[in-house]
Design a protein around this motif. Structure first.
Motif, PDB file in Angstrom:
ATOM      1  N   ARG A  43       0.842  -1.190   0.000  1.00 12.10           N
ATOM      2  CA  ARG A  43       0.000   0.000   0.000  1.00 12.10           C
ATOM      3  C   ARG A  43       0.879   1.242   0.000  1.00 12.10           C
ATOM      4  O   ARG A  43       1.908   1.304   0.672  1.00 12.10           O
ATOM      5  CB  ARG A  43      -0.911   0.001   1.236  1.00 12.10           C
ATOM      6  CG  ARG A  43      -1.979   1.087   1.238  1.00 12.10           C
ATOM      7  CD  ARG A  43      -2.992   0.843   2.341  1.00 12.10           C
ATOM      8  NE  ARG A  43      -4.081   1.802   2.286  1.00 12.10           N
ATOM      9  CZ  ARG A  43      -4.110   2.934   2.976  1.00 12.10           C
ATOM     10  NH1 ARG A  43      -3.095   3.254   3.782  1.00 12.10           N
ATOM     11  NH2 ARG A  43      -5.140   3.759   2.872  1.00 12.10           N
ATOM     12  N   GLY A  44       0.467   2.246  -0.778  1.00  7.97           N
ATOM     13  CA  GLY A  44       1.237   3.470  -0.805  1.00  7.97           C
ATOM     14  C   GLY A  44       0.612   4.525  -1.699  1.00  7.97           C
ATOM     15  O   GLY A  44      -0.344   4.258  -2.436  1.00  7.97           O
ATOM     16  N   LEU A  86      -2.679   3.334  -3.735  1.00  9.64           N
ATOM     17  CA  LEU A  86      -2.706   1.992  -4.297  1.00  9.64           C
ATOM     18  C   LEU A  86      -2.571   0.963  -3.178  1.00  9.64           C
ATOM     19  O   LEU A  86      -2.036   1.267  -2.102  1.00  9.64           O
ATOM     20  CB  LEU A  86      -1.579   1.815  -5.317  1.00  9.64           C
ATOM     21  CG  LEU A  86      -1.818   2.332  -6.743  1.00  9.64           C
ATOM     22  CD1 LEU A  86      -2.250   3.785  -6.756  1.00  9.64           C
ATOM     23  CD2 LEU A  86      -0.578   2.135  -7.608  1.00  9.64           C
ATOM     24  N   ARG A  87      -3.038  -0.262  -3.429  1.00 12.35           N
ATOM     25  CA  ARG A  87      -2.987  -1.304  -2.403  1.00 12.35           C
ATOM     26  C   ARG A  87      -2.883  -2.679  -3.058  1.00 12.35           C
ATOM     27  O   ARG A  87      -3.093  -2.823  -4.273  1.00 12.35           O
ATOM     28  CB  ARG A  87      -4.236  -1.251  -1.523  1.00 12.35           C
ATOM     29  CG  ARG A  87      -5.522  -1.585  -2.275  1.00 12.35           C
ATOM     30  CD  ARG A  87      -6.747  -1.514  -1.389  1.00 12.35           C
ATOM     31  NE  ARG A  87      -7.947  -1.919  -2.119  1.00 12.35           N
ATOM     32  CZ  ARG A  87      -9.170  -1.945  -1.605  1.00 12.35           C
ATOM     33  NH1 ARG A  87      -9.359  -1.572  -0.346  1.00 12.35           N
ATOM     34  NH2 ARG A  87     -10.208  -2.331  -2.333  1.00 12.35           N
ATOM     35  N   LYS A  88      -2.559  -3.677  -2.248  1.00 10.66           N
ATOM     36  CA  LYS A  88      -2.604  -5.056  -2.725  1.00 10.66           C
ATOM     37  C   LYS A  88      -4.033  -5.363  -3.168  1.00 10.66           C
ATOM     38  O   LYS A  88      -4.992  -4.846  -2.600  1.00 10.66           O
ATOM     39  CB  LYS A  88      -2.176  -6.013  -1.612  1.00 10.66           C
ATOM     40  CG  LYS A  88      -0.709  -5.912  -1.239  1.00 10.66           C
ATOM     41  CD  LYS A  88      -0.378  -6.829  -0.080  1.00 10.66           C
ATOM     42  CE  LYS A  88      -0.538  -8.282  -0.460  1.00 10.66           C
ATOM     43  NZ  LYS A  88      -0.078  -9.188   0.640  1.00 10.66           N
ATOM     44  N   PRO A  89      -4.205  -6.215  -4.183  1.00 12.69           N
ATOM     45  CA  PRO A  89      -5.540  -6.397  -4.760  1.00 12.69           C
ATOM     46  C   PRO A  89      -6.533  -7.106  -3.846  1.00 12.69           C
ATOM     47  O   PRO A  89      -6.284  -8.211  -3.371  1.00 12.69           O
ATOM     48  CB  PRO A  89      -5.266  -7.234  -6.018  1.00 12.69           C
ATOM     49  CG  PRO A  89      -3.964  -7.917  -5.748  1.00 12.69           C
ATOM     50  CD  PRO A  89      -3.173  -6.980  -4.900  1.00 12.69           C
ATOM     51  N   ASP A 116       4.993   5.896  -2.325  1.00 10.23           N
ATOM     52  CA  ASP A 116       5.404   6.392  -1.014  1.00 10.23           C
ATOM     53  C   ASP A 116       4.652   5.548   0.011  1.00 10.23           C
ATOM     54  O   ASP A 116       3.424   5.672   0.124  1.00 10.23           O
ATOM     55  CB  ASP A 116       5.058   7.868  -0.886  1.00 10.23           C
ATOM     56  CG  ASP A 116       5.557   8.473   0.414  1.00 10.23           C
ATOM     57  OD1 ASP A 116       6.304   7.796   1.135  1.00 10.23           O
ATOM     58  OD2 ASP A 116       5.189   9.638   0.711  1.00 10.23           O
ATOM     59  N   PRO A 117       5.330   4.688   0.760  1.00  7.11           N
ATOM     60  CA  PRO A 117       4.620   3.749   1.658  1.00  7.11           C
ATOM     61  C   PRO A 117       3.758   4.475   2.684  1.00  7.11           C
ATOM     62  O   PRO A 117       4.116   5.539   3.176  1.00  7.11           O
ATOM     63  CB  PRO A 117       5.764   2.985   2.351  1.00  7.11           C
ATOM     64  CG  PRO A 117       6.938   3.144   1.436  1.00  7.11           C
ATOM     65  CD  PRO A 117       6.793   4.508   0.805  1.00  7.11           C
ATOM     66  N   LEU A 118       2.611   3.853   2.996  1.00  9.62           N
ATOM     67  CA  LEU A 118       1.709   4.393   4.010  1.00  9.62           C
ATOM     68  C   LEU A 118       1.602   3.400   5.171  1.00  9.62           C
ATOM     69  O   LEU A 118       1.608   2.199   4.965  1.00  9.62           O
ATOM     70  CB  LEU A 118       0.313   4.623   3.400  1.00  9.62           C
ATOM     71  CG  LEU A 118       0.230   5.691   2.312  1.00  9.62           C
ATOM     72  CD1 LEU A 118      -1.184   5.697   1.711  1.00  9.62           C
ATOM     73  CD2 LEU A 118       0.553   7.060   2.874  1.00  9.62           C
TER      74      LEU A 118
END
Length: 407
Positions: free
Chosen positions: A335-336, A366-369, A405-407
């Motif tokens: 995720r980022g 964005l994130r893993k599906p 950019d990681p969250l």
């Protein structure tokens, strides 16, 4: 003005292509949307002549009032159409009320709710074992009922795009899955099905006055995991003569049982021990890159032919091409916030690549599906063999990089 009214649209994919094609066909194109972002981005929809915001797209009185205003402005309404759930049957009802082309409203309505589909088809051999669980019932009830049946699939009755669809392999996972869905599902109903093991295919169908046409059969590649994310589509599906004949029999039995006389749909099915089983059916053609896959492989622009069906014209489903097509979708593994995307131009330079599409903009999260909406790019490639098309699409897709950019 000859006018087509569309109820809802996504930013990209089949429903967006329908707007463009309507415009290309010479129609005054009206989009009624419930997305305020579309109104803000109005200039990005040059194919839409009139865009109207309505908070509730199922508000019949409001939609009919808008259509009446259009008619007073000398618009001649040729069709009211939707390419997205849950507005397909609703658009058909509006068409009926306005005296336009009649779609099979009851069949379309059934297909919009998965428990209704299972109930109507339960006596057909294509149906898996299933049960409907009320989330307000004691969880021990379902645990006892299914304790010898793992793995299982949990589904929201109104899910689409693999949203709220979970694979569970144990009693603990079943309990966790039901807790998760209880927080997410307003109707507190879950469809529980046996997990079917076998290759999965997508079947695009158009029905005209009761005549059933299987337009395309596409092999689906599913990402390993519990969310059934499809990352690859291959046309044509490589089936034996016997498998193809059995598939046609199965599809025809489903369509006839649902009494679909006029309309389109797509089915997802698996071959299980040599027999076809229905995963799901939806009352519209598939979204995403499907129209381009079919057009590259067959020469048929299925969105255009669907619009013609809704206009009362005769669709042309004659295949003018015979090519192998592969569409490869790209996901991310963390995720980022999106900083930038690279590789689009390099991907396009690969021989055989026809389309490179990247969905998110800079700044998007964005994130893993977790659903099909979490696929962020795709490449469509064409070749003279399935293996070659898949290889080209895979290499081109590997060029695309998302910097987060990681969250």
């Amino acid at each position: 003005m000859h006018t087509i009214v569309f109820i809802g649209s996504n930013k990209s994919g089949t429903s967006r292509e329908a707007l463009t094609i309507s415009n290309e066909m010479g129609y005054f194109t009206v989009l009624i949307t419930n997305r305020k972002s579309f109104i803000r981005q109005r200039k990005e929809f040059p194919e839409v002549h009139r865009m109207i915001y309505v908070e509730n797209l199922l508000d019949k009185d409001k939609i009919l009032s808008i259509i009446k205003d259009l008619e007073q402005e000398k618009s001649q309404i040729g069709a009211v159409i939707s390419f997205i759930d849950p507005f397909v049957a609703f658009a058909g009802k509006l068409s009926q009320e306005l005296g336009l082309v009649q779609m099979s409203i009851e069949a379309l309505t059934i297909m919009e709710e998965k428990t209704n589909v299972r109930k109507h088809l339960k006596k057909l051999p294509v149906s898996p074992k299933y049960a409907v669980y009320q989330l307000d019932d004691p969880i021990e009830k379902v645990l006892n009922h299914f304790k010898e049946s793992f793995p299982l699939v949990l589904k929201s009755p109104v899910s689409n795009g693999s949203k709220d669809v979970l694979l569970v392999n144990s009693a603990d996972e079943l309990q966790e899955g039901l807790k998760y869905l209880k927080k997410r599902l307003p109707n507190h109903t879950v469809l529980i099905e046996e997990y079917l093991i076998g290759p999965q295919y997508l079947i695009e169908v158009m029905v005209i006055n009761g005549e059933i046409s299987i337009v395309a059969i596409i092999d689906q590649e599913i990402l390993n995991g519990t969310r059934f994310i499809i990352t690859g589509y291959s046309y044509p599906a490589l089936l034996s003569i016997e498998e193809n004949e059995k598939l046609q029999t199965a599809v025809f039995s489903i369509i006839k049982k649902l009494e679909l006389e006029n309309g389109t749909c797509h089915l997802e099915m698996r071959i299980v021990n040599g027999e076809w089983k229905l995963i799901e059916i939806n009352p519209r053609m598939s979204g995403g890159a499907m129209n381009r896959i079919i057009e590259e492989g067959t020469g048929i622009n299925l969105v255009k032919e669907t619009i013609k069906l809704f206009l009362g014209m005769e669709p042309n489903l004659e295949k003018t091409a015979m090519k192998c097509v592969y569409a490869k979708f790209v996901t991310v593994q963390s995720r980022g916030k999106l900083i930038k995307v690279t590789g689009r131009n390099r991907a396009l330079k690969h021989d055989g690549v026809k389309v490179v599409f990247v969905k998110p903009r800079k700044g998007a999260i964005l994130r893993k599906p977790l659903s099909l909406g979490d696929r962020y790019a795709y490449v469509v490639a064409v070749a003279d063999t399935t293996e070659k098309a898949k290889r080209i699409a895979g290499k081109a897709a590997n060029e695309i990089r998302f910097y987060l950019d990681p969250l």
